[in-house]
Design an enzyme around this catalytic site. Structure first.
Site, mmCIF file in Angstrom:
data_model
loop_
_atom_site.group_PDB
_atom_site.id
_atom_site.type_symbol
_atom_site.label_atom_id
_atom_site.label_comp_id
_atom_site.label_asym_id
_atom_site.label_seq_id
_atom_site.Cartn_x
_atom_site.Cartn_y
_atom_site.Cartn_z
ATOM 1 N N HIS A 1 0.783 -1.224 0.000
ATOM 2 C CA HIS A 1 0.000 0.000 0.000
ATOM 3 C C HIS A 1 0.818 1.279 0.000
ATOM 4 O O HIS A 1 0.431 2.296 0.552
ATOM 5 C CB HIS A 1 -1.030 -0.004 1.138
ATOM 6 C CG HIS A 1 -0.485 0.336 2.487
ATOM 7 N ND1 HIS A 1 -0.948 1.399 3.229
ATOM 8 C CD2 HIS A 1 0.460 -0.243 3.234
ATOM 9 C CE1 HIS A 1 -0.316 1.456 4.390
ATOM 10 N NE2 HIS A 1 0.535 0.469 4.404
ATOM 11 N N SER B 1 -7.036 8.360 8.638
ATOM 12 C CA SER B 1 -7.182 8.772 7.250
ATOM 13 C C SER B 1 -7.236 10.292 7.121
ATOM 14 O O SER B 1 -7.917 10.977 7.892
ATOM 15 C CB SER B 1 -8.452 8.161 6.653
ATOM 16 O OG SER B 1 -8.679 8.682 5.353
ATOM 17 N N GLN C 1 -7.649 -0.074 12.811
ATOM 18 C CA GLN C 1 -9.018 -0.577 12.768
ATOM 19 C C GLN C 1 -9.444 -0.694 11.307
ATOM 20 O O GLN C 1 -9.305 0.251 10.539
ATOM 21 C CB GLN C 1 -9.982 0.377 13.490
ATOM 22 C CG GLN C 1 -11.444 -0.069 13.378
ATOM 23 C CD GLN C 1 -12.417 0.926 13.968
ATOM 24 O OE1 GLN C 1 -13.351 0.546 14.670
ATOM 25 N NE2 GLN C 1 -12.252 2.207 13.680
#
Length: 587
Positions: free
Chosen positions: A311, A413, A514
Site C-alpha cells: 500500500h 485517514s 481498525q
C-alpha cells in the site's frame, strides 16, 4: 530488518472531486512542539525528558531553525499540491475443483468491471464515517489501484505510476500458479474477455502449470527478500533480455491473481492469515506472490482466499468487488490464443532466497482471535467510541504483558483533504497510562468509581487526538515535513531529530489499525520493529476480530500472551462498565 520490510508493508480504493476539497492544513510550530512534549513525557525518564525539553525549546525559539523550516514548509504547501507495508484481507468459501475455476473467472470478471467503473469515473464519492461523519473524501487513491508499482532500489524504492498517455493501458493480468507466472490477456481483438472465456483461459493455465518439464525456478521468492537485496537481484536479472521482458509484463499488469494449491489440512484463521501473507513458504505457495504489485488476489484450492496489498500507493481501505452479473456482459471472443508462460534465465541468487524465506516464515508469529463476549454494540451502549475503547484495551494489554507504555501508531485517514494519505493517532496517552496503572498496579487500591473515571478520561483523550489527526492537526506528518525540509535545504540535521526522544517516538512497538467491515473477514500485517506487535481489529456488532503479530526471534514478544492479556483487559473493562451501570441504577 528484511522481515519487517516484507511483512509490514498495506486496503481498497475521481480527480474532479479532489479540486473541491481543502488542502491539508499546517499546524503552528508551537502547537506541534507542545503536543510532542505532552505525548512523550510519560514515555521517557525524567533525565531524558529534561534534555528533550531543552532541545525542543531551542528548536522553537524565535528566529531559530524551527521557524525557518516552518516558513519553508508553508511555502511548499502554498505552491505545491500536497500529496509503505503489505497487508492481507482474508475470508473463506467452500469449494470443489470445478467451482474453484469458476470462482476465479467470476472474480477476474468482477475486477475488470470495477476497473471499467474507475476508468469512467463512475464511482460515487466516499463520505467519512465515525468521527466527523459525512465529510466528502478524496477519491484519487482509487486510480492507483491498478496503475502503480513499487520498484526496488539500492537506497530507496520508487513508486511508479502508469499515468502517461504515451504508454498504452495494460490489458493483461498475471496469473501465478504453482510458483510460475502466466500472462492472461483480458482484451483480445479490442474486446474484453467474458467470464466463459476467462474460465477457458484459466483452465489452460492450470494445465500448463502442471507440466513438470517446463517448471522454472520460483522467481517470485526474490520479492520477499530485503529491499536492497531484491534490488540487487533484479539488477542481475535485467542483464538478460528474456528476464527484462518477463519483468516488464509483471510490472505493467493490472494485478496478480494467485492460484494457491490446497494446504491439505483443516485451517485455522491464524493459518489462513499466514498463507495469505507469505504463501506458507518455499514448500507451499511462497513463490506464488509478487510483493511489489499493489493488488494480489489470492484464491486457494481449498477455499482460503483474500487480497494482499502493497500500500505505498494507497491506504488500508477494504476493496469489495461488486457482483459483475449486474453489469453488461462482453461478447465471447471466437479465437482465444493460449496464455503465455513467463520465461526466466536465472542466476544463483534465487537459491539463497529459499533459506531466507524459510526463516522469515518461521519467524512470523500470527494469532487471529475472535472475541465473542461482546462487540461494538455493547461499547456504544456505554456511550463510548468503539475504536477509542479498543485502543485503550490495547494499551492495557501491552502494559500487562510488559509493564510499561510504548509509542503506539494508529492510522488516521486524511482523505478529507486533497490527496490526503494518513497521519498517526498517538494512542499511548498519559490518560490511558493512568487508567492501565489503576487496572494493574493499583488494582486493589483504586475504587471502581475512580477506575471508571480514568477510563472515561482515556476514552476522551483518545477521541480528542483522533479528531486532531483526521483534521490534519496531528504532529507526526508535521515533524516529518520539517525534518525533510531541513534535508532539502542541506542544513545540518536539527538536534530535535537526533534527540533520543525523537528516536523513541518513532519506534512504534505497538502498530495498530481498525479495519471495520460489515462482513465476517479480517486483515493482518506484521510488526514494524523487531520487538513489536502488529494489531489489526474489526469490531462487529456482537464480537471483535483481532489479528496480532510479532516475531518469534524477539525474546520480548509473544502474540499468544498478548492476546491473552487483551482478552482479560476487555473482560475487565466490561465488568467495570457493568458495575458503573448498577451504581447508576441504584442512585
Amino acid at each position: 530488518m528484511e522481515a519487517i520490510e516484507r511483512f509490514s508493508s498495506f486496503d481498497v480504493f475521481i480527480p474532479h472531486i479532489v479540486q473541491g476539497l481543502p488542502k491539508l492544513p499546517l499546524p503552528t510550530l508551537n502547537d506541534t512542539l507542545d503536543t510532542y512534549l505532552r505525548c512523550m513525557k510519560h514515555l521517557l525518564t525524567e533525565e531524558q525528558f529534561n534534555k528533550t525539553q531543552n532541545v525542543v525549546k531551542q528548536f522553537g525559539a524565535p528566529g531559530g531553525v524551527g521557524e525557518l523550516l516552518q516558513s519553508k514548509l508553508m511555502e511548499k504547501r502554498e505552491n505545491k499540491d500536497v500529496t509503505k507495508s503489505n497487508v492481507c484481507v482474508c475470508c473463506v468459501f467452500n469449494t470443489t475443483i470445478s467451482f474453484f475455476s469458476r470462482f476465479v473467472a467470476h472474480l477476474i470478471s468482477g475486477i475488470l468491471e470495477y476497473k471499467t467503473l474507475l476508468d469512467a469515473h463512475a464511482l460515487p464519492v466516499d463520505y467519512a464515517r465515525g468521527q466527523l461523519a459525512g465529510t466528502p473524501m478524496c477519491m484519487k487513491q482509487y486510480y492507483r489501484l491498478f496503475t502503480s508499482y513499487r520498484l526496488p532500489g539500492p537506497d530507496m524504492d520508487t513508486l511508479v505510476a502508469q499515468e502517461s498517455s504515451v504508454m498504452p493501458e495494460p490489458e493483461h493480468i498475471i496469473v501465478a500458479c504453482k510458483n510460475q507466472f502466466f500472462v492472461l490477456d483480458v482484451v483480445i481483438n479490442f474486446r474484453r474477455l467474458n467470464e466463459r472465456d476467462l474460465l477457458t483461459q484459466l483452465e489452460k493455465i492450470v494445465k500448463m502449470a502442471d507440466s513438470e518439464e517446463e517448471r522454472l525456478p520460483a522467481i517470485g521468492l526474490l520479492t520477499s527478500d530485503g529491499r536492497t537485496e531484491w534490488a540487487e537481484s533484479r539488477s542481475v536479472l535485467m542483464r538478460e533480455s528474456t528476464n527484462r521482458d518477463s519483468l516488464d509484463m509483471i510490472e505493467r499488469c493490472l494485478c496478480l491473481v494467485c492460484l494457491d494449491g490446497a494446504s491439505g489440512a483443516e485451517l485455522s484463521d491464524t493459518a489462513r492469515a499466514m498463507l495469505m501473507l507469505h504463501g506458507g513458504g518455499v514448500a507451499k505457495n511462497g513463490g506464488n506472490r509478487w510483493y511489489d504489485k499493489p493488488m494480489q488476489f489470492v484464491v486457494g484450492a481449498d477455499g482460503c482466499c483474500g487480497v494482499v496489498c502493497e500500500h505505498s500507493a494507497f491506504e488500508g481501505i477494504v476493496l469489495v468487488i461488486g457482483s459483475p452479473s449486474k453489469l453488461v456482459r462482453a461478447a465471447s471472443v471466437s479465437e482465444l490464443p493460449a496464455p503465455r508462460r513467463l520465461r526466466w534465465k536465472c542466476t544463483p541468487e534465487i537459491h539463497k532466497i529459499y533459506s531466507n524465506l524459510c526463516r522469515l516464515v518461521g519467524d512470523l508469529d500470527m494469532n487471529v482471535h475472535h472475541f465473542h463476549d461482546y462487540g461494538k454494540e455493547f461499547i456504544k451502549k456505554q456511550k463510548m467510541s468503539p475504536d477509542a475503547y479498543v485502543q485503550v484495551a490495547l494499551q492495557l494489554a501491552y502494559y500487562r504483558c510488559h509493564g510499561r507504555p510504548v509509542s503506539t501508531y494508529e492510522s488516521a485517514s486524511l482523505r478529507r483533504f486533497q490527496e490526503g494519505r494518513v497521519d498517526n493517532i498517538r494512542s499511548a496517552t498519559p490518560e490511558a497510562l493512568a487508567f492501565v496503572i489503576a487496572m494493574t498496579d493499583g488494582m486493589l487500591t483504586t475504587s471502581d468509581t475512580k477506575k471508571m473515571e480514568l477510563l472515561q478520561g482515556a476514552i476522551t483523550a483518545q477521541t480528542k487526538y483522533t479528531i486532531m489527526a483526521i483534521t490534519g492537526m496531528a504532529i507526526d506528518n508535521h515533524l516529518l515535513g520539517l525534518r525533510e525540509v531541513a534535508h532539502e535545504l542541506k542544513i545540518e540535521k536539527p538536534e530535535i531529530f537526533k534527540d533520543e526522544a525523537y528516536l523513541i517516538s518513532n519506534q512504534f512497538i505497538l502498530s495498530t489499525s481498525q479495519v471495520p467491515t460489515t462482513v465476517e473477514m479480517f486483515c493482518c500485517y506484521g510488526p514494524v520493529v523487531p520487538n513489536g506487535y502488529g494489531a489489526c481489529y474489526n469490531p462487529q456488532s456482537d464480537h471483535i476480530i483481532f489479528s496480532v503479530s510479532s516475531f518469534r526471534e524477539s525474546p520480548q514478544t509473544c502474540s499468544a500472551e498478548f492476546v491473552k492479556c487483551l482478552v482479560q483487559g476487555l473482560l475487565d473493562m466490561r465488568d467495570l462498565s457493568k458495575e458503573r451501570s448498577k451504581l447508576d441504577q441504584s442512585q
